[in-house]
Design a protein around this motif. Structure first.
Motif, PDB file in Angstrom:
ATOM      1  N   GLU A   1     -17.506 -24.336  -0.946  1.00 47.94           N
ATOM      2  CA  GLU A   1     -18.861 -23.847  -0.669  1.00 47.94           C
ATOM      3  C   GLU A   1     -19.863 -24.986  -0.551  1.00 47.94           C
ATOM      4  O   GLU A   1     -20.787 -24.921   0.264  1.00 47.94           O
ATOM      5  CB  GLU A   1     -19.311 -22.877  -1.762  1.00 47.94           C
ATOM      6  CG  GLU A   1     -20.678 -22.269  -1.487  1.00 47.94           C
ATOM      7  CD  GLU A   1     -21.117 -21.274  -2.537  1.00 47.94           C
ATOM      8  OE1 GLU A   1     -22.046 -20.483  -2.251  1.00 47.94           O
ATOM      9  OE2 GLU A   1     -20.532 -21.267  -3.642  1.00 47.94           O
TER      10      GLU A   1
ATOM     11  N   ARG B   1      -9.096 -22.996  -3.172  1.00 54.26           N
ATOM     12  CA  ARG B   1     -10.155 -22.129  -3.711  1.00 54.26           C
ATOM     13  C   ARG B   1      -9.673 -21.458  -4.982  1.00 54.26           C
ATOM     14  O   ARG B   1      -8.525 -21.033  -5.071  1.00 54.26           O
ATOM     15  CB  ARG B   1     -10.548 -21.028  -2.708  1.00 54.26           C
ATOM     16  CG  ARG B   1     -11.255 -21.503  -1.470  1.00 54.26           C
ATOM     17  CD  ARG B   1     -11.908 -20.328  -0.733  1.00 54.26           C
ATOM     18  NE  ARG B   1     -11.016 -19.212  -0.516  1.00 54.26           N
ATOM     19  CZ  ARG B   1     -10.132 -19.147   0.490  1.00 54.26           C
ATOM     20  NH1 ARG B   1     -10.023 -20.152   1.325  1.00 54.26           N
ATOM     21  NH2 ARG B   1      -9.369 -18.084   0.626  1.00 54.26           N
TER      22      ARG B   1
ATOM     23  N   HIS C   1     -12.003 -16.448  -7.722  1.00 54.33           N
ATOM     24  CA  HIS C   1     -13.263 -15.707  -7.570  1.00 54.33           C
ATOM     25  C   HIS C   1     -14.133 -16.253  -6.439  1.00 54.33           C
ATOM     26  O   HIS C   1     -15.219 -15.728  -6.183  1.00 54.33           O
ATOM     27  CB  HIS C   1     -14.058 -15.759  -8.886  1.00 54.33           C
ATOM     28  CG  HIS C   1     -14.486 -17.143  -9.278  1.00 54.33           C
ATOM     29  ND1 HIS C   1     -13.725 -17.928 -10.106  1.00 54.33           N
ATOM     30  CD2 HIS C   1     -15.577 -17.880  -8.941  1.00 54.33           C
ATOM     31  CE1 HIS C   1     -14.340 -19.098 -10.271  1.00 54.33           C
ATOM     32  NE2 HIS C   1     -15.466 -19.087  -9.570  1.00 54.33           N
ATOM     33  N   ASP C   2     -13.684 -17.284  -5.761  1.00 54.94           N
ATOM     34  CA  ASP C   2     -14.481 -17.934  -4.713  1.00 54.94           C
ATOM     35  C   ASP C   2     -14.319 -17.155  -3.405  1.00 54.94           C
ATOM     36  O   ASP C   2     -13.231 -17.149  -2.818  1.00 54.94           O
ATOM     37  CB  ASP C   2     -14.009 -19.377  -4.533  1.00 54.94           C
ATOM     38  CG  ASP C   2     -15.144 -20.322  -4.224  1.00 54.94           C
ATOM     39  OD1 ASP C   2     -16.257 -19.852  -3.997  1.00 54.94           O
ATOM     40  OD2 ASP C   2     -14.900 -21.540  -4.204  1.00 54.94           O
ATOM     41  N   ASP C   3     -15.378 -16.513  -2.945  1.00 52.09           N
ATOM     42  CA  ASP C   3     -15.318 -15.700  -1.737  1.00 52.09           C
ATOM     43  C   ASP C   3     -15.996 -16.430  -0.582  1.00 52.09           C
ATOM     44  O   ASP C   3     -17.228 -16.516  -0.530  1.00 52.09           O
ATOM     45  CB  ASP C   3     -16.012 -14.356  -1.973  1.00 52.09           C
ATOM     46  CG  ASP C   3     -15.949 -13.443  -0.756  1.00 52.09           C
ATOM     47  OD1 ASP C   3     -15.297 -13.818   0.244  1.00 52.09           O
ATOM     48  OD2 ASP C   3     -16.561 -12.360  -0.799  1.00 52.09           O
TER      49      ASP C   3
ATOM     50  N   HIS D   1     -16.632 -15.570   2.322  1.00 51.08           N
ATOM     51  CA  HIS D   1     -17.545 -14.736   3.106  1.00 51.08           C
ATOM     52  C   HIS D   1     -18.989 -14.896   2.627  1.00 51.08           C
ATOM     53  O   HIS D   1     -19.932 -14.665   3.391  1.00 51.08           O
ATOM     54  CB  HIS D   1     -17.130 -13.263   3.014  1.00 51.08           C
ATOM     55  CG  HIS D   1     -15.853 -12.947   3.736  1.00 51.08           C
ATOM     56  ND1 HIS D   1     -14.619 -13.080   3.136  1.00 51.08           N
ATOM     57  CD2 HIS D   1     -15.625 -12.521   5.004  1.00 51.08           C
ATOM     58  CE1 HIS D   1     -13.678 -12.731   4.003  1.00 51.08           C
ATOM     59  NE2 HIS D   1     -14.255 -12.394   5.140  1.00 51.08           N
ATOM     60  N   CYS D   2     -19.153 -15.299   1.371  1.00 52.23           N
ATOM     61  CA  CYS D   2     -20.497 -15.474   0.815  1.00 52.23           C
ATOM     62  C   CYS D   2     -21.104 -16.832   1.160  1.00 52.23           C
ATOM     63  O   CYS D   2     -22.288 -17.057   0.907  1.00 52.23           O
ATOM     64  CB  CYS D   2     -20.456 -15.308  -0.706  1.00 52.23           C
ATOM     65  SG  CYS D   2     -19.949 -13.670  -1.257  1.00 52.23           S
ATOM     66  N   TRP D   3     -20.302 -17.724   1.716  1.00 53.58           N
ATOM     67  CA  TRP D   3     -20.802 -19.069   2.002  1.00 53.58           C
ATOM     68  C   TRP D   3     -21.726 -19.097   3.219  1.00 53.58           C
ATOM     69  O   TRP D   3     -22.493 -20.026   3.391  1.00 53.58           O
ATOM     70  CB  TRP D   3     -19.652 -20.037   2.233  1.00 53.58           C
ATOM     71  CG  TRP D   3     -18.683 -20.159   1.114  1.00 53.58           C
ATOM     72  CD1 TRP D   3     -18.792 -19.638  -0.154  1.00 53.58           C
ATOM     73  CD2 TRP D   3     -17.425 -20.846   1.148  1.00 53.58           C
ATOM     74  NE1 TRP D   3     -17.682 -19.948  -0.901  1.00 53.58           N
ATOM     75  CE2 TRP D   3     -16.829 -20.690  -0.134  1.00 53.58           C
ATOM     76  CE3 TRP D   3     -16.750 -21.562   2.131  1.00 53.58           C
ATOM     77  CZ2 TRP D   3     -15.589 -21.246  -0.433  1.00 53.58           C
ATOM     78  CZ3 TRP D   3     -15.511 -22.111   1.830  1.00 53.58           C
ATOM     79  CH2 TRP D   3     -14.938 -21.960   0.560  1.00 53.58           C
ATOM     80  N   GLN D   4     -21.564 -18.118   4.088  1.00 55.72           N
ATOM     81  CA  GLN D   4     -22.373 -18.011   5.309  1.00 55.72           C
ATOM     82  C   GLN D   4     -22.129 -19.183   6.263  1.00 55.72           C
ATOM     83  O   GLN D   4     -23.059 -19.741   6.856  1.00 55.72           O
ATOM     84  CB  GLN D   4     -23.860 -17.883   4.972  1.00 55.72           C
ATOM     85  CG  GLN D   4     -24.182 -16.648   4.158  1.00 55.72           C
ATOM     86  CD  GLN D   4     -25.653 -16.513   3.844  1.00 55.72           C
ATOM     87  OE1 GLN D   4     -26.467 -17.380   4.154  1.00 55.72           O
ATOM     88  NE2 GLN D   4     -26.016 -15.401   3.220  1.00 55.72           N
TER      89      GLN D   4
END
Length: 235
Positions: free
Chosen positions: A179, A200, A203-205, A207-210
């Motif tokens: 991220e 990763r 819990h590292d998603d 999709h949330c990094w944009q």
């Protein structure tokens, strides 16, 4: 459709910057050997690759926290010099490029694009990798975690790297598996690609990094359509 309204053909970015560990290079086996040598010296059983691999992109302190979970942050930090010395002694012995990286870099070069590396790994260690891979002349710029006053997720390393290559940040793309890579690219005004093949924690998603693009494997970046449009708004 008129010439004015016809969409521009997909093209490779003029310049690309990459994270190193977890993006170009699968260095987890080297890191595992280093951590296990430290554990063996303390009569500890070896770790498995599955235990260490998720945190490799988080840096030496994160790996030491896995290797010695009973230690607090300060005690882990005190072991960093030992870890780095051990890693330097065997760097590249077990590491390999991720599948598709060699072909992807060749595709960029054949298209006339330039590429370089911005990593949080200490620069002296990152530079040891280049001759092992035959990248001394191919890699246009290398900025390490200790090259400048700031490191990722601060945008300064990306801004300096693009400047050294002779490109505006908006003309570069940045590819990374963490991220902080995407945060640094966004702050630098640089289109970003999330490398989903990297390291990763559970819990590292991503999709949330944009990120502007999320890419499952390096082979997708062998073609212009796999890259974000330079100058286009984020998807």
């Amino acid at each position: 459709m008129s010439e004015v309204s016809r969409p521009a053909a997909a093209a490779f970015p003029p310049a690309v910057l990459f994270d190193l560990d977890g993006t170009l290079l699968d260095s987890a086996p080297d890191m595992l050997a280093t951590a296990n040598a430290m554990r063996a010296a303390r009569s500890r059983a070896p770790l498995t690759l599955a235990q260490l691999r998720p945190v490799v992109s988080k840096g030496s302190r994160a790996m030491l926290a896995v290797a010695f979970p009973e230690l607090d942050e300060g005690a882990c930090s005190a072991l960093v010099p030992e870890f780095l010395d051990g890693y330097e002694a065997l760097i590249g012995r077990h590491a390999v490029l991720f599948d598709g990286i060699a072909d992807m870099l060749l595709a960029l070069e054949q298209a006339g694009s330039r590429w370089g590396i911005v990593t949080n790994k200490p620069e002296y260690l990152a530079r040891l990798i280049l001759p092992q891979l035959g990248w001394e002349q191919r890699c246009a710029v290398l900025v390490g975690g200790d090259t400048l006053a700031e490191r990722k997720p601060h945008p300064l390393p990306l801004l300096v790297a693009s400047q050294r290559m002779g490109f505006a940040p908006a003309q570069c793309a940045y590819v990374g598996d963490d991220e902080r890579d995407i945060l640094a690219a966004r702050a630098a005004g640089m289109p970003s690609v999330a490398a989903l093949w990297g390291y990763r924690v559970a819990h590292d998603d991503p999709h949330c990094w944009q990120a502007d693009r999320m890419v499952a494997e390096p082979a997708q970046l062998q073609h212009p359509c796999g890259w974000p449009r330079i100058g286009a708004p984020a998807a």
